[in-house]
Design a protein around this motif. Structure first.
Motif, PDB file in Angstrom:
ATOM      1  N   ILE A 268       0.863  -1.201  -0.262  1.00  0.00           N
ATOM      2  CA  ILE A 268      -0.037  -0.031   0.068  1.00  0.00           C
ATOM      3  C   ILE A 268       0.835   1.321   0.054  1.00  0.00           C
ATOM      4  N   LEU A 269       1.840   1.501   0.793  1.00  0.00           N
ATOM      5  CA  LEU A 269       2.755   2.374   0.908  1.00  0.00           C
ATOM      6  C   LEU A 269       3.484   2.760  -0.317  1.00  0.00           C
ATOM      7  N   GLY A 270       3.805   1.360  -0.943  1.00  0.00           N
ATOM      8  CA  GLY A 270       4.976   1.622  -2.073  1.00  0.00           C
ATOM      9  C   GLY A 270       4.108   2.112  -3.440  1.00  0.00           C
ATOM     10  N   LEU A 271       2.749   1.500  -3.432  1.00  0.00           N
ATOM     11  CA  LEU A 271       1.787   2.036  -4.430  1.00  0.00           C
ATOM     12  C   LEU A 271       1.388   3.287  -4.431  1.00  0.00           C
ATOM     13  N   ALA A 272       1.154   3.691  -3.027  1.00  0.00           N
ATOM     14  CA  ALA A 272       0.564   5.256  -2.865  1.00  0.00           C
ATOM     15  C   ALA A 272       1.779   6.036  -3.422  1.00  0.00           C
ATOM     16  N   SER A 273       2.959   6.029  -2.888  1.00  0.00           N
ATOM     17  CA  SER A 273       4.046   6.512  -3.455  1.00  0.00           C
ATOM     18  C   SER A 273       4.224   6.868  -4.931  1.00  0.00           C
ATOM     19  N   ILE A 274       4.114   5.626  -5.594  1.00  0.00           N
ATOM     20  CA  ILE A 274       4.241   5.723  -6.870  1.00  0.00           C
ATOM     21  C   ILE A 274       3.162   6.611  -7.383  1.00  0.00           C
ATOM     22  N   LEU A 275       2.038   6.384  -7.180  1.00  0.00           N
ATOM     23  CA  LEU A 275       0.591   7.029  -7.738  1.00  0.00           C
ATOM     24  C   LEU A 275       0.849   8.405  -7.258  1.00  0.00           C
ATOM     25  N   ALA A 276       1.406   8.783  -6.287  1.00  0.00           N
ATOM     26  CA  ALA A 276       1.611  10.275  -5.793  1.00  0.00           C
ATOM     27  C   ALA A 276       2.625  11.037  -6.791  1.00  0.00           C
ATOM     28  N   LEU A 277       3.823  10.315  -6.842  1.00  0.00           N
ATOM     29  CA  LEU A 277       4.735  10.864  -7.831  1.00  0.00           C
ATOM     30  C   LEU A 277       4.340  11.157  -9.172  1.00  0.00           C
ATOM     31  N   VAL A 278       3.711  10.019  -9.800  1.00  0.00           N
ATOM     32  CA  VAL A 278       3.159   9.967 -11.064  1.00  0.00           C
ATOM     33  C   VAL A 278       2.237  11.195 -11.261  1.00  0.00           C
ATOM     34  N   THR A 279       1.116  11.412 -10.405  1.00  0.00           N
ATOM     35  CA  THR A 279       0.216  12.200 -10.372  1.00  0.00           C
ATOM     36  C   THR A 279       0.667  13.663 -10.403  1.00  0.00           C
ATOM     37  N   THR A 280       1.536  13.770  -9.422  1.00  0.00           N
ATOM     38  CA  THR A 280       2.180  15.080  -9.170  1.00  0.00           C
ATOM     39  C   THR A 280       2.970  15.562 -10.358  1.00  0.00           C
ATOM     40  N   GLY A 281       3.709  14.547 -10.838  1.00  0.00           N
ATOM     41  CA  GLY A 281       4.672  15.029 -12.338  1.00  0.00           C
ATOM     42  C   GLY A 281       3.781  15.140 -13.349  1.00  0.00           C
TER      43      GLY A 281
END
Length: 285
Positions: free
Chosen positions: A227-240
């Protein structure tokens, strides 16, 4: 008509109605808390003589009003989904745009209730998952709009996971739920402590610790790292992507609400929890 089909129809209708109430929670709860924190009104749960509580402190009174011009809504202007479509997303009194979030919350809640009852039937398990999705939807939009994860909602989500597991309503046992909650809190807390030691500032908000603890109570300790790993990836991709679309420079220091990404990842894990597909994908070969 088939009984199961009727249950699904009733679940969807109840979901629409609950979604309408969740919109009130999403709008009023963070504003009541901010009124208290900024000293404009007393604590929403206290009644201090001579001090007026925040106008947002009660979720059922006063009746719903327009957020733009504070005009009291008539019953036919408060019908889930249909009223927003009828008004074409604009206030009837001042013609200002009404955010589509109102309709999205109602539709999302109806779909969530339909899905929970479709999978688990009209059982306590189905009811618990309806409660899970209701709290998750509320927290998602509150954090997205205000950067807040109110304790009243996150701790309720946590306790529902613990109680449901203890009563054997949820798949995890009580022991697994407790371990999941503890690990869900301690992992981001430890990461944040290390980040503070190096960068002298917080990387997570305190609400994120409690939210991940709540997800751990529902999904177990084995789900916390994915969950923490997937959330971090989603956050980085969305923000970028957001910054690229707006033509902004990518700034890693920019503050963003992390709760919505934790919830998206948590719901994804919940959907695939039975087969543990994430773990299958991670296996070599």
């Amino acid at each position: 008509m088939d009984t199961e089909l009727m249950d699904l129809i009733y679940a969807s209708i109840i979901g629409l109605l609950v979604g309408s109430f969740l919109n009130v929670v999403i709008y009023r709860l963070p504003r009541a808390l901010m009124d208290f924190w900024e000293g404009r009104h007393p604590d929403p749960v206290q009644h201090i003589e001579g001090q007026m509580p925040s106008p947002y402190a009660c979720l059922i009174s006063p009746p719903s009003t327009t957020p733009c011009c504070d005009h009291r809504l008539q019953w036919y202007e408060n019908i889930p989904v249909l009223s927003w479509l009828w008004l074409r997303g604009k206030c009837r009194y001042c013609s200002k745009a009404i955010t589509a979030r109102y309709m999205l919350v109602e539709v999302a809640t109806a779909i969530a209730f339909f899905t929970a009852i479709w999978v688990y039937g009209l059982t306590w398990t189905g009811v618990f998952y309806c409660a899970f999705f209701s709290l998750a939807i509320s927290l998602f939009f509150i954090d997205l709009e205000t950067y807040l994860l109110p304790d009243g909602l996150t701790l309720l989500l946590l306790w529902l996971g613990l109680v449901g597991s203890a009563l054997e309503v949820l798949p995890n046992g009580a022991k697994e739920a407790v371990i999941g909650a503890v690990f869900g809190y301690l992992l981001p807390f430890s990461i944040n402590a290390l980040f503070c030691l190096i960068r002298k500032k917080n990387g997570f908000g305190g609400g994120d610790f409690k939210l991940l603890a709540a997800l751990g109570a529902w999904l177990g300790a084995v789900s916390i790292v994915p969950i923490l790993g997937l959330a971090s990836i989603l956050a980085l991709v969305t923000t970028g992507l957001s910054m690229l679309i707006r033509g902004e420079k990518i700034a890693l220091q920019k503050m963003l609400p992390f709760g919505p990404f934790l919830l998206l990842a948590g719901v994804g894990m919940l959907i695939f929890h039975g087969e543990k597909l994430i773990w299958v994908w991670m296996l070599p070969g």
